[in-house]
Write an enzyme that holds these catalytic residues in place. Structure first.
Site: not given
Ligand code: GAL
Length: 811
Positions: A426, A502
């Protein structure tokens, strides 16, 4: 096939009089102090007043927790915040900020090359040997090494190693840990030697009948010397399955290349993690100069447009989790038994892949993934050239990114578990029109250093990256969340596969249930907990069921990495804005005490195809709710089940595709009425046969403490850990699921108390003190072996209940 003792290597080795390579791990006998100390790098500095510590060491995990530690006034842009607000507990409320000094002494071997290897030091490490600066490495997660041959004492005695570390405030979005939290080693070699991470192994051809193995060995300082290089390929049973002896002079600094054929290779996979070793010996005339072992696996990976991912020719989808690097109550200080414990839990859940978010892992984790069978996505960065945190890695990116990438790639390109690289998470750079250039720069480094694995990047700004060419240039487009945009991305991108780099970010507190049980984004409660009905998530994320469906419904999705396998210290969303106390994440499928939450069984029911899962939630102690509706959910691999409360049937539920996506993966009874007693579920298989049942009972008065462990025997190495599960139970052994009493621990005998945790993100009890409140009736005590055989006795006592005892052997 011949056994290793018959090999040419050993005959030549016997002729050699000298041990050519030695390695010592610097663990005991370090001195540590916090704060700036002038002259602390000098060899004759008096550090006798400093604290004695062993390394790996995390100076911040001992707390205390404090809301004022690293308060951050920021707008988290990825979470769509437009105005800055006060973030509490973002880095765990632990005192990681500041300067720390470490000192120790080591012996080197006279007339040899001496190299120091740091697996990771948090952060901005300045390394001094005998008062002189040896190297600087800013990234706290990466492994690095420095040649200190010119700095060590001629007689090799009493070399003073001093390390200065500095963690700036606002340098992280989660708890980074602090100190020399990974191993440090001294490596002695002859002048002509294979450097750290000096080999590269590939398997250009893999078929059932044979595999070809190519080994490229870098050899330093050999000038025009004629060398003999002998390599044996040794299988997991110790048989030499291929062997070569070649002579040559190193040409233009090129690696020395050898090719081998391994007949009927045993292929590496998560289900069968077979490993080979390449043992390389280097001779000049008949003198053995170096011996170097490269562990590797033989396997193929393919990413096929429209069709997905293939390992050894077999189609599969990643059933992966993202994990941060901390080990809960142990902090960032690395411990192999703790990592193994985590991986065992994940394995049983059916997880087959790990993403090291968002930084380079400890080498021990990658080795364990090779051995235990997990595929890995290694990821170096959370920030490139544009800041997420004021003092984050962007300060170093331009000068250091390539060096950091090269270290990571060289260190892990021989590990069969690693099946893809990620170049970042991100990163704000994805928004900019020129961002693709930075991505290309990083992707090209991966391709140059390791042509065998594809590259991805965790992208969250889907519309931007589809429009500006950023996503189109990656080998594998990886999306963070936004599962509803996968179809569009699949249509618009040339790669025609989509990775859930993710996913989910569902939040829950183990054993805490909120009514009504309904899907909610950003739900907050006065107790600062989230509901374990597994229906709550953040504004940018979703429940697990949506990701299961995406994987089940489309060939072109190649699977997912769930945020996260384990709760971690810091980032306590949704309680991150002025919401102290809450110091740790609630995203974990497993809590900070390594105790599975309900969600564990939801993933297990879908992912673990070999085991039965039948799990009931919530608990059945709803005093004060008599006569009111309390929904019951069942997570099971079976298609249907009937539910009974005190013998009365609430009917049968079957997983189905109508209505909400939850109906596909969960069995849910919303009309169940609470009355104390017994909830029983009977599961039916696809042939409509009753095959399993499970019962949850209302617990009576708390009566005694029950201790259990999967680790009845520890190694007497002073490091091995037993995770002991503690439950407050009634007289019949039923868990008292709302109990939160304070428990005290005593450890006697052949080991010591190491830490405890309860998984409650709002609890400020310190992990290293021998007392902890139970949370939802449970907690975990971690006991560490000593260096002598014997028995450890752990005793746990609390007011109002009988004491619990457990004995663990140490050998
Ligand atoms: C994502 C990020 C992670 C964590 C997660 C929490 O956007 O890549 O590091 O912050 O959100 O939901």
């Amino acid at each position: 096939m011949k056994k290793i003792f018959l090999s040419t290597i050993s005959i030549l080795a016997a002729l050699s009089l000298f041990a050519q390579r030695s390695e010592q791990s610097l663990e005991k006998g370090w001195k540590f102090t916090k704060g700036e100390v002038s002259g602390a790098e000098q060899a004759d500095f008096n550090d006798s007043g400093w604290e004695s510590v062993t390394v790996p060491h995390d100076w911040a995990i001992y707390g205390p927790f404090d809301v004022n530690n690293d308060l951050q006034n920021v707008a988290v842009k990825q979470n769509f915040e437009t105005q800055a607000s006060l973030k509490t507990g973002r880095t765990g409320g632990l005192p990681y900020v500041g300067i720390g000094w470490y000192r120790t002494t080591f012996e080197s071997e006279p007339n040899k090359n001496t190299t120091l290897v740091f697996d990771g030091a948090m952060s901005e490490a300045r390394v001094y040997v005998n008062g002189k600066e040896a190297c600087f490495w800013p990234c706290g997660y990466n492994s690095f090494h420095c040649d200190v041959t010119d700095l060590v004492n001629a007689d090799g005695k009493d070399n003073v190693l001093a390390v200065r570390l500095e963690n700036r405030p606002q340098s992280s979005r989660w708890y980074p840990g602090a100190g020399i939290y990974r191993h440090v080693r001294v490596v002695s070699t002859e002048k002509i030697h294979i450097p750290v991470w000096g080999t590269q192994i590939t398997t250009p051809h893999v078929k059932d009948d044979y595999a070809s193995v190519c080994l490229r060995t870098t050899i330093l300082n050999s000038d025009k010397t004629l060398l003999t290089v002998t390599t044996d390929i040794i299988d997991s049973e110790g048989n030499v399955v291929a062997s070569k002896t070649n002579k040559g002079i190193i040409n233009h600094g090129q690696p020395f290349t050898q090719n081998f054929t391994v007949n009927s290779p045993k292929l590496w996979s998560p289900e069968s993690p077979v490993l080979y070793n390449a043992v390389t010996k280097i001779y000049s005339s008949d003198t053995l100069l170096d011996t170097y072992t490269t562990r590797f696996g033989i396997r193929t990976i393919e990413y096929v447009a429209d069709k997905g991912f293939y390992l050894n020719g077999k189609h599969r989808k990643f059933q992966g989790v993202c994990n941060h690097h901390d080990l809960g109550p142990l902090g960032a200080a690395i411990n192999v038994s703790s990592l193994r414990h985590q991986l065992k839990l994940l394995k049983d859940m059916g997880c087959d892949a790990i993403r090291t978010a968002h930084n380079m892992p400890a080498p021990e984790l990658v080795s364990l993934c090779d051995e235990m069978g997990f595929m890995m996505m290694l990821e170096p960065f959370d920030e490139w050239d544009i800041a997420k945190c004021d003092n984050g890695y962007h300060r170093f990116f331009n000068e250091w990114a390539e060096k950091d990438m090269i270290n990571m790639l060289h260190q892990y390109r021989n590990n069969p578990s690693v099946v893809m690289w990620s170049i970042g998470n991100e990163v704000p750079t994805q928004w900019s029109a020129d961002g693709y250039k930075v991505a290309k720069f990083l992707q090209d480094i991966c391709h140059r250093e390791d042509p065998t694995r594809p590259v991805t990047c965790g992208m969250d700004q889907v519309q931007s990256v589809l429009g500006n060419g950023f996503a189109a240039m990656l080998d594998i487009p990886g999306f963070n969340y936004r599962a509803h945009m996968y179809d569009e991305a699949y249509e618009r991108l040339p790669q025609n596969i989509i990775l859930g780099s993710e996913t989910s970010s569902t939040v829950s507190s183990r054993g805490v249930y909120k009514l009504p049980a309904e899907r909610k984004a950003g739900a907050m409660y006065e107790d600062h907990q989230s509901s374990s009905y597994d229906l709550e998530y953040c504004t940018w994320s979703n429940i697990p069921d949506i990701d299961f469906a995406r994987a089940d419904d489309h060939e072109w999705t190649i699977g997912q990495f769930v945020w996260t396998g384990f709760d971690y210290l810091g980032e306590p969303s949704p309680y991150d804005t002025n919401a102290w106390p809450n110091h740790s994440s609630m995203f974990g499928i497993i809590d900070l005490a390594s105790i599975p939450k309900d969600r564990y069984y939801l993933y297990r029911s879908v992912w673990n195809k070999d085991a039965e899962t039948l799990h009931i939630l919530p608990h059945w102690n709803w005093e004060g709710h008599e006569g009111q509706k309390v929904p019951v959910f069942v997570y099971t691999n079976y298609p249907s089940a009937e539910l009974f409360i005190n013998g009365k049937s609430y009917g049968r539920q079957t997983k189905h595709k109508d209505g909400t996506v939850e109906n596909r993966y969960r069995l849910m009874w919303y009309n169940t009425v609470y009355e104390p007693g017994e909830v029983k579920v009977v599961a039916y298989d696809k042939n409509n046969k009753a095959v399993a049942e499970k019962t949850v009972r209302t617990a009576g008065k708390p009566h005694h403490i029950e201790l259990s462990t999967d680790y009845p025997l520890l190694k007497a190495d002073g490091k091995d850990l037993a995770y002991v599960t503690l439950k407050i139970v009634d007289k019949d052994g039923n868990l008292c699921p709302t109990d939160g009493r304070l428990v005290n621990f005593k450890v006697k005998g052949a080991g010591k108390y190491r830490a405890s945790a309860n998984g409650d993100p709002t609890c400020l009890d310190l992990f290293h003190l021998p007392r902890m409140h139970a949370f939802s009736g449970m907690l975990t005590v971690i006991v560490q072996s000593g260096e002598k055989s014997g028995e450890i006795e752990l005793q746990a006592s609390a007011k109002g209940v009988k004491t619990g005892k457990i004995t663990i052997k140490v050998k």
